[in-house]
Design a protein around this motif. Structure first.
Motif, PDB file in Angstrom:
ATOM      1  N   ASN A  90      -9.896  60.241 -24.477  1.00 34.32           N
ATOM      2  CA  ASN A  90      -9.266  61.091 -25.491  1.00 34.32           C
ATOM      3  C   ASN A  90      -8.648  62.367 -24.923  1.00 34.32           C
ATOM      4  OD1 ASN A  90      -9.886  59.350 -27.515  1.00 34.32           O
ATOM      5  ND2 ASN A  90     -11.699  60.459 -28.246  1.00 34.32           N
TER       6      ASN A  90
ATOM      7  N   ASP B  74      -5.527  61.548 -23.007  1.00 29.74           N
ATOM      8  CA  ASP B  74      -4.503  61.096 -23.963  1.00 29.74           C
ATOM      9  C   ASP B  74      -3.774  62.291 -24.562  1.00 29.74           C
ATOM     10  OD1 ASP B  74      -5.440  58.551 -23.528  1.00 29.74           O
ATOM     11  OD2 ASP B  74      -6.502  58.394 -25.439  1.00 29.74           O
ATOM     12  N   LYS B  75      -4.574  63.257 -24.972  1.00 31.92           N
ATOM     13  CA  LYS B  75      -4.008  64.450 -25.616  1.00 31.92           C
ATOM     14  C   LYS B  75      -3.156  65.228 -24.612  1.00 31.92           C
ATOM     15  CE  LYS B  75      -4.247  66.879 -29.556  1.00 31.92           C
ATOM     16  NZ  LYS B  75      -2.856  67.311 -29.537  1.00 31.92           N
TER      17      LYS B  75
ATOM     18  N   PHE C 115      -1.615  64.057 -22.078  1.00 24.63           N
ATOM     19  CA  PHE C 115      -0.388  63.305 -21.796  1.00 24.63           C
ATOM     20  C   PHE C 115       0.658  63.584 -22.874  1.00 24.63           C
ATOM     21  CE2 PHE C 115       2.107  59.364 -22.521  1.00 24.63           C
ATOM     22  CZ  PHE C 115       2.828  59.368 -21.337  1.00 24.63           C
ATOM     23  N   VAL C 116       0.228  63.584 -24.110  1.00 23.00           N
ATOM     24  CA  VAL C 116       1.163  63.837 -25.214  1.00 23.00           C
ATOM     25  C   VAL C 116       1.632  65.289 -25.207  1.00 23.00           C
ATOM     26  CG1 VAL C 116       1.330  63.997 -27.716  1.00 23.00           C
ATOM     27  CG2 VAL C 116       0.334  61.977 -26.678  1.00 23.00           C
TER      28      VAL C 116
ATOM     29  N   SER D 115       5.892  63.405 -19.708  1.00 23.39           N
ATOM     30  CA  SER D 115       5.701  61.970 -19.454  1.00 23.39           C
ATOM     31  C   SER D 115       5.292  61.708 -18.015  1.00 23.39           C
ATOM     32  CB  SER D 115       6.980  61.189 -19.779  1.00 23.39           C
ATOM     33  OG  SER D 115       7.231  61.248 -21.141  1.00 23.39           O
ATOM     34  N   SER D 116       4.215  62.349 -17.623  1.00 27.68           N
ATOM     35  CA  SER D 116       3.717  62.187 -16.264  1.00 27.68           C
ATOM     36  C   SER D 116       3.099  60.805 -16.082  1.00 27.68           C
ATOM     37  CB  SER D 116       2.660  63.260 -15.984  1.00 27.68           C
ATOM     38  OG  SER D 116       1.830  62.861 -14.921  1.00 27.68           O
ATOM     39  N   ALA D 117       3.629  60.066 -15.110  1.00 28.32           N
ATOM     40  CA  ALA D 117       3.083  58.735 -14.827  1.00 28.32           C
ATOM     41  C   ALA D 117       1.633  58.831 -14.363  1.00 28.32           C
ATOM     42  CB  ALA D 117       3.936  58.046 -13.769  1.00 28.32           C
TER      43      ALA D 117
ATOM     44  N   PHE E 262      -0.459  59.342 -17.333  1.00 26.54           N
ATOM     45  CA  PHE E 262      -0.523  58.181 -18.222  1.00 26.54           C
ATOM     46  C   PHE E 262      -1.537  57.142 -17.746  1.00 26.54           C
ATOM     47  CE2 PHE E 262       0.882  53.803 -19.197  1.00 26.54           C
ATOM     48  CZ  PHE E 262       0.575  53.815 -20.544  1.00 26.54           C
ATOM     49  N   VAL E 263      -1.557  56.855 -16.465  1.00 23.44           N
ATOM     50  CA  VAL E 263      -2.464  55.794 -16.020  1.00 23.44           C
ATOM     51  C   VAL E 263      -3.922  56.149 -16.312  1.00 23.44           C
ATOM     52  CG1 VAL E 263      -0.939  54.852 -14.261  1.00 23.44           C
ATOM     53  CG2 VAL E 263      -2.527  56.663 -13.646  1.00 23.44           C
ATOM     54  N   HIS E 264      -4.210  57.440 -16.370  1.00 22.86           N
ATOM     55  CA  HIS E 264      -5.595  57.826 -16.672  1.00 22.86           C
ATOM     56  C   HIS E 264      -5.888  57.818 -18.172  1.00 22.86           C
ATOM     57  CE1 HIS E 264      -5.557  59.101 -12.443  1.00 22.86           C
ATOM     58  NE2 HIS E 264      -6.842  58.832 -12.523  1.00 22.86           N
ATOM     59  N   THR E 265      -4.905  57.459 -18.982  1.00 22.87           N
ATOM     60  CA  THR E 265      -5.195  57.266 -20.406  1.00 22.87           C
ATOM     61  C   THR E 265      -5.811  55.894 -20.650  1.00 22.87           C
ATOM     62  OG1 THR E 265      -3.032  56.329 -20.980  1.00 22.87           O
ATOM     63  CG2 THR E 265      -3.242  58.743 -21.039  1.00 22.87           C
TER      64      THR E 265
END
Lengths: 203, 365
Positions: free
Chosen positions: A65, A68-69, A71-72, A77-79, A82-85
């Motif tokens: 969570n 996720d937050k 990243f948003v 838009s870090s790749a 993102f992978v750690h989401t």
């Protein structure tokens, strides 16, 4: 024969400086907080427990969570972010620090994610006694429950016996940790299998 | 041995396995209806992603239930049933945009709602989130439940949708194909995202025509977004799933995302295991349905079940020219597909975070 359940808990804070385990984790500076905390804890576990696990259940309350937050909110838009989401991805850092490959299952079942991991591990141990780890991370805390044999022999489980345990027998401090924000316990503890059945399975 | 009592799925090809099979065997690329754009085509018809996923899971479940009833094997209401859900991000769009992050994980509410809606009373439940290898992870966990005799049957439900969060994430990775998904082709340039819900019923006590002969998972830590260059972890998973005493598979349904690294690693491992010959034939489904993330392993298992049922295969329709570095087993669009001779299928799955998995689906002997 006795099952030993060993609980370790680490309050680990990432530092700005390069961690001791940096050489073991590819692009360690890109991993998220959860992976960093788990890697830091694994670095200690690796030194404490020379015997590697045969099976790992990864069970992190709150899943990914926080990342996720981030990243948003980052808008970039870090790749790497993102992978750690994906909640299992922190397990990659764990594998790298432990230099380990093997079966790992990432479980989610909030608010009982940790209990699910423990329950699965207990059943797995019941028919295939070996070194089984249940570990996870929440915010800056990493935890590990380590199931291992204290001596050779066969373990026969009785579900009925476990079901007979009553709430009154449950260790209140442990329940508090499992259900109440997982505040650190005052000290690590070791339970016998009998204590384990009473204290956890009855939940 | 684990029996496969039934299966069903809802994909971009349609809401039944038959429609899925028709698309695979007629070369129908369903991506236009899927997610070539940053939005969830499923969600347009529902209020939330949770509703959407539960709805499509219910569609898949209904198809499974009908097939079980017609075969006189309806064990879904029994008290020896376990349910495992496989997903990568579940209802993340609801949680992230409605600012309810932190209240729960984003997958288990989907499973809990599904169980309540279809009125199941499982003895045991679990949610497995091993990235794109989640479905294989769920089958592996089911095999452990069977081993311990915790339950007699396990319903595996798998679902993932594609909304802005997931689309944005994969776009940031730079691995989305510009046009079509062309697994194992020399000119492949990435994956297409897809959505799917699938339901599989496994049993340890009731025999069936199909069995899962082997299932294995292996996690590695070489890197987060790519498998180890040696493919060692995937090879271990394949070796764990294959039984040399019963013979090699005739067909491989590969993870086959269409990315450079994934397909290269899979080809390398298959070459290590089977040589560089034309058999076992290698194919996949992601050119047709898109990459359905945590559901993809379940969708691939259903494709394998259909290949065994019809005793034939299907090519990678979008893949015209093979990558010259790869073995000859790749079923390109021009490859002649022969009828018959399929006894067992190897199904592989790879996920971010070093999750590797393999399963073997076969006719019961």
């Amino acid at each position: 024969m006795e099952l030993k359940i060993d609980f370790r808990h680490y309050l680990s804070e990432p530092h700005n400086t390069e961690p001791e385990w940096a050489h073991l984790v590819e692009r360690w500076y890109q991993i998220d907080l959860a992976a960093h905390v788990l890697a830091s804890a694994a670095w200690k576990w690796r030194q404490e427990f020379p015997k590697p696990p045969d099976f790992i259940f990864l069970a992190s309350p709150g899943s990914s969570n926080v990342t996720d937050k981030e990243f948003v909110d980052s808008q970039t838009s870090s790749a790497a972010k993102f992978v750690h989401t994906l909640p299992n991805v922190r397990g990659s850092a764990l594998c790298q620090v432990l230099n380990w490959t093997g079966p790992m299952i990432c479980l989610q079942n909030d608010p009982a994610t940790v209990l699910s991991g423990l329950s699965e591990a207990m059943d797995e141990f019941s028919f295939a006694p070996r070194e089984i780890w249940v570990c996870g991370v929440e915010a800056r805390d990493a935890y590990l429950f380590r199931f291992s044999l204290k001596s050779e022999g066969n373990l026969i489980l009785s579900r009925e016996e476990a079901a007979m345990a009553t709430k009154a027998e449950i260790d209140s401090a442990f329940i508090g940790w499992l259900t109440n924000n997982h505040k650190p316990l005052s000290k690590p503890f070791t339970w016998t299998y009998g204590q384990w059945k009473r204290n956890v399975r009855a939940l | 041995m684990i029996s496969v009592l039934g299966y069903s799925c809802s994909t971009a090809a349609g809401s039944t396995p038959e429609r899925f099979w028709h698309a695979l065997t007629t070369g129908h690329d369903c991506r236009d209806k899927s997610t070539a754009r940053p939005g969830c085509f499923w969600q347009e018809r529902q209020e939330s992603q949770l509703d959407t996923l539960v709805y499509h899971l219910s569609v898949a479940y209904s198809g499974l239930k009908l097939s079980l009833e017609s075969a006189g094997k309806d064990v879904l209401k029994g008290d020896r049933l376990g349910v495992i859900m496989a997903s990568t991000k579940g209802a993340i769009e609801d949680f992230i945009w409605r600012d309810t992050v932190g209240q729960s994980d984003f997958i288990s509410p989907v499973l809990n709602r599904f169980i309540a809606d279809v009125k199941l009373r499982p003895a045991r439940i679990a949610v497995v989130s091993n990235a794109c290898a989640s479905s294989h992870g769920a089958v592996f966990l089911a095999s452990r439940w069977f081993e311990s005799k915790a339950v007699d049957h396990v319903l595996i439900v798998a679902a993932d949708g594609v909304g802005p969060f997931v689309w944005q994430g994969f776009n940031s990775l730079g691995i989305l194909a510009k046009e079509t998904c062309r697994p194992f082709a020399g000119d492949r340039d990435g994956l297409q995202l897809g959505e799917a819900a699938a339901a599989l019923l496994l049993s340890r006590t009731i025999p069936a025509d199909l069995v899962i002969e082997g299932i294995a998972i292996n996690s590695e830590g070489s890197a987060v977004t790519r498998p180890a260059k040696t493919g060692e972890s995937l090879r271990k998973a394949c070796v764990g799933a294959l039984n040399p005493n019963v013979g090699a598979p005739q067909l491989i349904i590969a993870h086959g995302t269409g990315t450079k690294l994934n397909d290269q690693t899979e080809d390398q491992v298959f070459s290590q295991l089977f040589g560089r010959h034309q058999t076992p034939v290698l194919t996949g489904v992601k050119w047709c349905t898109g990459h359905t993330l945590g559901a993809s392993g379940a969708v691939d298992l259903i494709a394998a079940a259909l290949a065994l049922k019809h005793n034939t295969s299907f090519p990678l329709t979008n893949s015209i020219e093979k990558d010259p570095t790869m073995a000859d087993r790749v079923a390109l669009s021009s490859t002649s597909i022969h009828q018959g001779g399929i006894e067992r299928v190897l199904i592989t799955s790879l996920g971010f975070g070093g999750a590797n998995a393999a399963a073997v689906l076969a006719r019961a002997r």
